[in-house]
Design a protein around this motif. Structure first.
Motif, PDB file in Angstrom:
ATOM      1  N   VAL A 234       0.781  -6.919  -9.856  1.00 25.55           N
ATOM      2  CA  VAL A 234       1.175  -7.169  -8.477  1.00 25.55           C
ATOM      3  C   VAL A 234       0.502  -8.448  -7.992  1.00 25.55           C
ATOM      4  CG1 VAL A 234       1.526  -4.731  -7.966  1.00 25.55           C
ATOM      5  CG2 VAL A 234      -0.704  -5.790  -7.505  1.00 25.55           C
ATOM      6  N   TYR A 235       1.071  -9.005  -6.932  1.00 28.90           N
ATOM      7  CA  TYR A 235       0.593 -10.270  -6.389  1.00 28.90           C
ATOM      8  C   TYR A 235       0.048 -10.074  -4.990  1.00 28.90           C
ATOM      9  CZ  TYR A 235       1.056 -14.874  -4.133  1.00 28.90           C
ATOM     10  OH  TYR A 235       0.832 -16.018  -3.406  1.00 28.90           O
ATOM     11  N   ASP A 236      -1.155 -10.622  -4.755  1.00 27.41           N
ATOM     12  CA  ASP A 236      -1.757 -10.559  -3.422  1.00 27.41           C
ATOM     13  C   ASP A 236      -1.536 -11.907  -2.736  1.00 27.41           C
ATOM     14  OD1 ASP A 236      -3.235 -10.158  -1.166  1.00 27.41           O
ATOM     15  OD2 ASP A 236      -5.194 -10.363  -2.153  1.00 27.41           O
ATOM     16  N   PRO A 237      -0.664 -11.983  -1.716  1.00 25.14           N
ATOM     17  CA  PRO A 237      -0.361 -13.275  -1.075  1.00 25.14           C
ATOM     18  C   PRO A 237      -1.521 -13.852  -0.281  1.00 25.14           C
ATOM     19  CG  PRO A 237       0.724 -11.480   0.086  1.00 25.14           C
ATOM     20  CD  PRO A 237       0.121 -10.881  -1.141  1.00 25.14           C
ATOM     21  N   VAL A 238      -2.548 -13.071  -0.016  1.00 24.32           N
ATOM     22  CA  VAL A 238      -3.704 -13.575   0.729  1.00 24.32           C
ATOM     23  C   VAL A 238      -4.630 -14.366  -0.191  1.00 24.32           C
ATOM     24  CG1 VAL A 238      -5.715 -12.948   2.107  1.00 24.32           C
ATOM     25  CG2 VAL A 238      -3.557 -11.695   2.385  1.00 24.32           C
ATOM     26  N   SER A 239      -5.000 -13.772  -1.314  1.00 25.20           N
ATOM     27  CA  SER A 239      -5.906 -14.438  -2.255  1.00 25.20           C
ATOM     28  C   SER A 239      -5.171 -15.256  -3.313  1.00 25.20           C
ATOM     29  CB  SER A 239      -6.774 -13.389  -2.957  1.00 25.20           C
ATOM     30  OG  SER A 239      -5.988 -12.548  -3.791  1.00 25.20           O
ATOM     31  N   HIS A 240      -3.839 -15.069  -3.420  1.00 25.59           N
ATOM     32  CA  HIS A 240      -3.007 -15.716  -4.438  1.00 25.59           C
ATOM     33  C   HIS A 240      -3.389 -15.285  -5.855  1.00 25.59           C
ATOM     34  CE1 HIS A 240      -3.035 -18.859  -1.083  1.00 25.59           C
ATOM     35  NE2 HIS A 240      -1.848 -18.276  -1.035  1.00 25.59           N
ATOM     36  N   ASN A 241      -3.967 -14.098  -5.974  1.00 29.85           N
ATOM     37  CA  ASN A 241      -4.362 -13.574  -7.273  1.00 29.85           C
ATOM     38  C   ASN A 241      -3.432 -12.455  -7.725  1.00 29.85           C
ATOM     39  OD1 ASN A 241      -6.610 -15.242  -7.647  1.00 29.85           O
ATOM     40  ND2 ASN A 241      -7.953 -13.868  -6.505  1.00 29.85           N
ATOM     41  N   VAL A 242      -3.411 -12.235  -9.031  1.00 30.35           N
ATOM     42  CA  VAL A 242      -2.643 -11.163  -9.654  1.00 30.35           C
ATOM     43  C   VAL A 242      -3.594 -10.031 -10.026  1.00 30.35           C
ATOM     44  CG1 VAL A 242      -1.226 -10.531 -11.645  1.00 30.35           C
ATOM     45  CG2 VAL A 242      -0.881 -12.738 -10.524  1.00 30.35           C
ATOM     46  N   PHE A 243      -3.147  -8.808  -9.825  1.00 28.49           N
ATOM     47  CA  PHE A 243      -3.936  -7.623 -10.178  1.00 28.49           C
ATOM     48  C   PHE A 243      -3.102  -6.721 -11.081  1.00 28.49           C
ATOM     49  CE2 PHE A 243      -5.882  -9.232  -6.392  1.00 28.49           C
ATOM     50  CZ  PHE A 243      -7.232  -8.959  -6.523  1.00 28.49           C
ATOM     51  N   GLN A 244      -3.785  -6.077 -12.021  1.00 30.11           N
ATOM     52  CA  GLN A 244      -3.131  -5.163 -12.960  1.00 30.11           C
ATOM     53  C   GLN A 244      -3.568  -3.733 -12.671  1.00 30.11           C
ATOM     54  OE1 GLN A 244      -3.874  -6.053 -17.056  1.00 30.11           O
ATOM     55  NE2 GLN A 244      -2.584  -4.414 -17.832  1.00 30.11           N
ATOM     56  N   SER A 245      -2.599  -2.843 -12.617  1.00 28.39           N
ATOM     57  CA  SER A 245      -2.889  -1.433 -12.345  1.00 28.39           C
ATOM     58  C   SER A 245      -3.571  -0.796 -13.558  1.00 28.39           C
ATOM     59  CB  SER A 245      -1.602  -0.680 -12.009  1.00 28.39           C
ATOM     60  OG  SER A 245      -1.858   0.697 -11.832  1.00 28.39           O
ATOM     61  N   LEU A 246      -4.655  -0.077 -13.288  1.00 28.24           N
ATOM     62  CA  LEU A 246      -5.397   0.577 -14.368  1.00 28.24           C
ATOM     63  C   LEU A 246      -5.009   2.036 -14.557  1.00 28.24           C
ATOM     64  CD1 LEU A 246      -8.992  -0.816 -13.645  1.00 28.24           C
ATOM     65  CD2 LEU A 246      -7.373  -1.596 -15.388  1.00 28.24           C
TER      66      LEU A 246
ATOM     67  N   ALA B  66       0.820  -1.214   0.000  1.00 27.19           N
ATOM     68  CA  ALA B  66       0.000   0.000   0.000  1.00 27.19           C
ATOM     69  C   ALA B  66       0.853   1.262   0.000  1.00 27.19           C
ATOM     70  CB  ALA B  66      -0.939  -0.006   1.206  1.00 27.19           C
ATOM     71  N   THR B  67       2.142   1.126   0.313  1.00 23.31           N
ATOM     72  CA  THR B  67       3.015   2.307   0.377  1.00 23.31           C
ATOM     73  C   THR B  67       3.830   2.500  -0.903  1.00 23.31           C
ATOM     74  OG1 THR B  67       4.787   1.030   1.410  1.00 23.31           O
ATOM     75  CG2 THR B  67       3.193   2.108   2.873  1.00 23.31           C
ATOM     76  N   ALA B  68       3.706   1.580  -1.841  1.00 20.36           N
ATOM     77  CA  ALA B  68       4.461   1.682  -3.100  1.00 20.36           C
ATOM     78  C   ALA B  68       3.618   2.367  -4.168  1.00 20.36           C
ATOM     79  CB  ALA B  68       4.889   0.304  -3.573  1.00 20.36           C
ATOM     80  N   THR B  69       4.304   2.971  -5.129  1.00 13.33           N
ATOM     81  CA  THR B  69       3.639   3.621  -6.258  1.00 13.33           C
ATOM     82  C   THR B  69       3.828   2.761  -7.499  1.00 13.33           C
ATOM     83  OG1 THR B  69       4.056   5.818  -5.328  1.00 13.33           O
ATOM     84  CG2 THR B  69       3.494   5.694  -7.671  1.00 13.33           C
ATOM     85  N   TYR B  70       2.731   2.470  -8.205  1.00 12.28           N
ATOM     86  CA  TYR B  70       2.769   1.572  -9.360  1.00 12.28           C
ATOM     87  C   TYR B  70       2.377   2.314 -10.631  1.00 12.28           C
ATOM     88  CZ  TYR B  70       2.824  -1.943  -5.685  1.00 12.28           C
ATOM     89  OH  TYR B  70       3.146  -2.686  -4.574  1.00 12.28           O
ATOM     90  N   ALA B  71       3.086   1.987 -11.708  1.00 13.43           N
ATOM     91  CA  ALA B  71       2.757   2.566 -13.006  1.00 13.43           C
ATOM     92  C   ALA B  71       1.562   1.829 -13.610  1.00 13.43           C
ATOM     93  CB  ALA B  71       3.963   2.482 -13.939  1.00 13.43           C
ATOM     94  N   LYS B  72       1.010   2.392 -14.647  1.00 11.56           N
ATOM     95  CA  LYS B  72      -0.119   1.756 -15.342  1.00 11.56           C
ATOM     96  C   LYS B  72       0.329   0.418 -15.937  1.00 11.56           C
ATOM     97  CE  LYS B  72      -3.796   2.870 -18.668  1.00 11.56           C
ATOM     98  NZ  LYS B  72      -3.713   1.638 -19.475  1.00 11.56           N
ATOM     99  N   ASP B  73      -0.519  -0.581 -15.839  1.00 12.54           N
ATOM    100  CA  ASP B  73      -0.332  -1.933 -16.379  1.00 12.54           C
ATOM    101  C   ASP B  73       0.639  -2.797 -15.574  1.00 12.54           C
ATOM    102  OD1 ASP B  73      -2.114  -1.457 -18.471  1.00 12.54           O
ATOM    103  OD2 ASP B  73      -0.533  -0.669 -19.756  1.00 12.54           O
ATOM    104  N   VAL B  74       1.175  -2.308 -14.483  1.00 15.61           N
ATOM    105  CA  VAL B  74       2.050  -3.116 -13.633  1.00 15.61           C
ATOM    106  C   VAL B  74       1.224  -4.220 -12.958  1.00 15.61           C
ATOM    107  CG1 VAL B  74       3.368  -3.107 -11.490  1.00 15.61           C
ATOM    108  CG2 VAL B  74       3.806  -1.382 -13.230  1.00 15.61           C
TER     109      VAL B  74
END
Length: 347
Positions: A90-102, A80-88
């Motif tokens: 990331v991995y959520d270790p709780v749900s084991h899912n991948v999310f793409q920055s919009l 939550a403290t990192a800044t992500y560029a568009k389309d990056v």
């Protein structure tokens, strides 16, 4: 009809203070880093299934889960403290899912915020352990996982597989290696024909199942899926307790439920949108009259719960991971009931 109730898996860790030796699939000794479970091959017989190595100083954390996988996670863990560029990604270790920055400069946006993130499904390592058959885990040469079910688990199933063979082993934490099994996924197509033997395309099963793992409650189950020289893929993997509902009758049937769509133009031409598909099984099962109430109550517990249904271990089309949509027991005699099942497989 046998069933396998998949154990829900989380993340489980192995604690070990120092590096330790093991043998890789080529029989070469390697050193595993600290806090990493060792999965070793037998250098005297590399054709046998690999198995987990446990010494007195190694501790597996509590809970049912995935202890080891050789499939790397390449996506960065979300912060939550990192800044992500568009389309990056990331991995959520709780749900084991991948999310793409919009969006660009994505800072402090929760993964549940649909204006900032879009889900991309399970990460590669966990794709074979989610509830979808069409999402596949892939890895060059070999996929190896070790799970700790924490319950007596006598069944395993893998589906939507592209591989040459599967190898399974069971290690009890006090007795050591207690079981190994190897299954070739190659299917003979020769039909006693020399021409077919030499020139017909090689066929492989896309599934493997076993209902005979030894009954150890505190075991580690290792599953290795191999495709030498290629990239093995696996869409579904389930390990868990088994139950026998009764004998499947010869009226068992299977069909494909296709979610594709075809639209027609005014001149008769058409456009097809190809989508996923799922398996649908219909089966009649003979249940002993003395067991019909127990089976009925067991089925009530499995309402809307995805499990593995094994109508026959000899035919992949008779095996499905999914939920039953209807069940109807009908008395057929003093000692026999017939139970009609319709099973809806997952996509």
């Amino acid at each position: 009809m046998d069933i396998i109730e998949p154990v829900a898996l989380g993340d489980v860790t192995c604690t070990r203070a120092a590096p330790a030796p093991y043998f890789d699939r080529s029989g070469v000794q390697q050193m595993a880093p600290p806090n990493t479970l060792r999965v070793t091959y037998d250098p005297a017989d590399l054709s046998r299934a690999p198995y987990a190595l446990l010494d007195a100083g190694e501790v597996i954390s509590a809970g049912a889960g995935l202890v080891y996988s050789n499939v790397p996670i390449v996506e960065q863990v979300y912060s939550a403290t990192a800044t992500y560029a568009k389309d990056v990604l990331v991995y959520d270790p709780v749900s084991h899912n991948v999310f793409q920055s919009l969006i660009a400069s994505n800072l402090g946006k929760a993964l549940s915020d649909t204006t900032a993130w879009t889900p991309r499904g399970a990460v590669n390592r966990w794709a074979m352990l989610d509830q979808y058959n069409n999402t596949q885990t892939s890895n060059p040469e070999e996929i190896i996982i070790v799970v700790s079910p924490q319950v007596i688990s006598q069944g395993f199933y893998i589906g939507n597989v592209d591989a040459a063979e599967v190898r399974v082993s069971v290690v009890d934490r006090t007795r050591g290696l207690v079981y190994r099994e190897e299954q070739s996924l190659k299917v003979s197509t020769s039909g006693s024909s020399f021409f077919n033997w030499c020139f017909k395309r090689i066929r492989r099963k896309t599934w493997a199942v076993s209902l005979k793992l030894p009954p150890f409650a505190n075991a580690l189950v290792t599953i290795a899926i191999r495709k030498p020289g290629g990239v093995p893929k696996c869409g579904m993997c389930a390990v868990g307790p088994t139950a026998d509902l009764g004998k499947t009758l010869m009226t068992l049937g299977a069909e494909i439920k296709d979610f594709s769509d075809t639209s027609f133009n005014f001149d008769g031409t058409s456009t097809t949108q190809r989508r996923n598909w799922a398996k649908r099984i219909t089966a009649d099962v003979v249940v002993d009259a003395s067991q019909v109430d127990a089976v009925y109550e067991l089925m009530a517990d499995y309402r809307q719960k995805p499990i593995v249904w094994v109508g026959s271990i000899n035919y992949g089309l008779a095996i499905a991971y999914g939920r039953y949509s209807s069940m109807k027991p009908v008395v057929k005699g003093k000692n026999r009931w017939d139970m009609s099942l319709q099973i809806e497989g997952t996509v």
